[in-house]
Design a protein around this motif. Structure first.
Motif, PDB file in Angstrom:
ATOM      1  N   ARG A   1      37.524 -86.649 -36.847  1.00  0.00           N
ATOM      2  CA  ARG A   1      38.212 -86.660 -35.384  1.00  0.00           C
ATOM      3  C   ARG A   1      38.806 -85.060 -35.183  1.00  0.00           C
ATOM      4  N   THR A   2      38.068 -84.500 -34.404  1.00  0.00           N
ATOM      5  CA  THR A   2      38.410 -83.041 -34.152  1.00  0.00           C
ATOM      6  C   THR A   2      39.563 -82.685 -33.166  1.00  0.00           C
ATOM      7  N   ASP A   3      40.136 -83.887 -32.769  1.00  0.00           N
ATOM      8  CA  ASP A   3      41.573 -83.604 -31.839  1.00  0.00           C
ATOM      9  C   ASP A   3      42.682 -83.788 -32.863  1.00  0.00           C
ATOM     10  N   LEU A   4      42.441 -84.275 -34.191  1.00  0.00           N
ATOM     11  CA  LEU A   4      43.922 -84.276 -34.944  1.00  0.00           C
ATOM     12  C   LEU A   4      43.992 -83.189 -35.831  1.00  0.00           C
ATOM     13  N   PRO A   5      45.144 -82.957 -36.518  1.00  0.00           N
ATOM     14  CA  PRO A   5      45.304 -81.891 -37.416  1.00  0.00           C
ATOM     15  C   PRO A   5      44.612 -82.074 -38.649  1.00  0.00           C
ATOM     16  N   ASN A   6      44.133 -80.889 -39.281  1.00  0.00           N
ATOM     17  CA  ASN A   6      43.149 -81.216 -40.491  1.00  0.00           C
ATOM     18  C   ASN A   6      41.740 -81.810 -40.159  1.00  0.00           C
ATOM     19  N   THR A   7      41.379 -82.128 -38.871  1.00  0.00           N
ATOM     20  CA  THR A   7      40.260 -82.900 -38.527  1.00  0.00           C
ATOM     21  C   THR A   7      39.751 -83.775 -39.726  1.00  0.00           C
ATOM     22  N   PRO A   8      40.580 -85.035 -39.764  1.00  0.00           N
ATOM     23  CA  PRO A   8      40.231 -85.933 -40.711  1.00  0.00           C
ATOM     24  C   PRO A   8      38.997 -86.706 -40.497  1.00  0.00           C
TER      25      PRO A   8
ATOM     26  N   VAL B   1      44.010 -93.526 -39.350  1.00  0.00           N
ATOM     27  CA  VAL B   1      42.975 -92.612 -38.481  1.00  0.00           C
ATOM     28  C   VAL B   1      41.991 -93.549 -37.938  1.00  0.00           C
ATOM     29  N   ARG B   2      41.858 -93.757 -36.513  1.00  0.00           N
ATOM     30  CA  ARG B   2      40.845 -94.588 -36.175  1.00  0.00           C
ATOM     31  C   ARG B   2      39.660 -93.879 -35.191  1.00  0.00           C
TER      32      ARG B   2
ATOM     33  N   SER C   1      36.393 -86.044 -29.957  1.00  0.00           N
ATOM     34  CA  SER C   1      37.769 -85.467 -29.811  1.00  0.00           C
ATOM     35  C   SER C   1      38.777 -86.312 -29.338  1.00  0.00           C
TER      36      SER C   1
ATOM     37  N   PRO D   1      39.968 -91.037 -29.838  1.00  0.00           N
ATOM     38  CA  PRO D   1      39.816 -92.117 -30.808  1.00  0.00           C
ATOM     39  C   PRO D   1      38.687 -93.251 -30.705  1.00  0.00           C
TER      40      PRO D   1
END
Length: 301
Positions: free
Chosen positions: A40-47, A71-72, A96, A98
């Motif tokens: 998930r590139t849109d979330l902090p730390n790209t989980p 995270v979804r 980018s 969910p």
């Protein structure tokens, strides 16, 4: 047979079927034995989430990965179905938003992306899951099962009562992939919904990105999409497309038969979980001689 990935990154922009979010999707090469990873590139730390049946924790009208942190990554089944078609073992999926973009509601666009990225063999043996004993999940109104079979075949039946668009002769379909092609027979079959269900879906935060360009829409005895069906039995063929994607969440091609009545994302996932929980019913196999590999897995089909 060797593991497979892609040679070049490739991207596409689309919309999530259920979230309605605009999403950028990028497929990137991955090393052998890395598996299928969603980022998930849109979330902090790209989980990152590793694809696994025990992380499918939301099956409302799709298969959605949800990790322990919440995270979804939603609606992965059509992309996974395309990966299964080409035998992709290792790949990084960056997005980018969910949810995977729905494209035209089939897996055809994802097959095109993979072919443009150039599929490559890697210097590691491909591991298959071979079904040794029958294993099934039975619920009050549906069932699914794996059976031993020297290849890969899928047989599904659907049941929508006496609905005029679901004719009995078009409600069942069997595909033996040693004889028939996923690309020709399955990949273009689109997801579908009923007009009567749209308001309820949207009230529950689902189907927000759906339209006539990415889903078949049924209203009474009419199909609202221009051009109608791509196959007389497109509905059950799409269920096969979904099932192939759902089952590939295990991360390996299955040497065996899959059969079901009114299968869906939830019961398909239950079957995978049951399979992994009964290790005596299956085994990993590899091949040194490509001629020994069942014909069902001789790509590209």
């Amino acid at each position: 047979m060797h593991q497979r990935s892609i040679k070049n990154p490739i991207s596409v922009i689309g919309v999530g079927l259920h979230s309605g979010c605009r999403v950028s999707l990028t497929l990137k090469p991955a090393k052998a034995d890395q598996g299928i990873t969603f980022v998930r590139t849109d979330l902090p730390n790209t989980p990152a989430i590793q694809c696994h049946p025990f992380l499918i924790n939301d099956t409302r009208l799709s298969s959605t990965l949800v990790d322990e942190a919440g995270v979804r990554v939603g609606t992965i089944e059509h992309l996974m179905s395309a990966f299964a078609c080409y035998g992709i073992d290792n790949i990084i999926v960056e997005l980018s938003a969910p949810e995977i973009p729905i494209m035209d509601g089939s897996s055809n666009s994802f097959l095109y992306l993979l072919s443009q990225a150039e599929i490559i063999d890697q210097n590691a043996k491909k591991k298959y899951i071979r079904i040794k004993e029958p294993i099934e999940v039975v619920e009050p109104d549906k069932w699914v099962k794996f059976t031993p079979f020297d290849g890969y075949k899928v047989k599904l039946s659907i049941d929508f009562g006496n609905h005029p668009l679901f004719k009995p002769e078009n409600n069942s379909c069997e595909i033996d992939f040693s004889k028939q092609s996923y690309v020709d027979e399955i990949s273009r079959a689109r997801t579908f919904c009923f007009v009567r269900d749209i308001e309820s879906m949207r009230n529950n935060g689902l189907g927000l990105g759906g339209n006539l360009n990415n889903a078949l829409v049924l209203d009474g005895d009419a199909i609202l999409n221009e051009g109608g069906l791509r196959f007389d039995d497109e509905f059950v063929r799409h269920k096969i497309l979904d099932a192939i994607g759902d089952l590939y969440i295990v991360g390996h091609q299955v040497i065996g038969g899959f059969e079901g009545y009114k299968s869906g994302h939830a019961v398909n996932n239950k079957l995978l979980r049951k399979l992994l929980s009964h290790p005596d019913s299956w085994e990993y196999v590899t091949y040194d001689d490509p001629e020994e590999v069942p014909q069902s897995f001789h790509y590209v089909r």
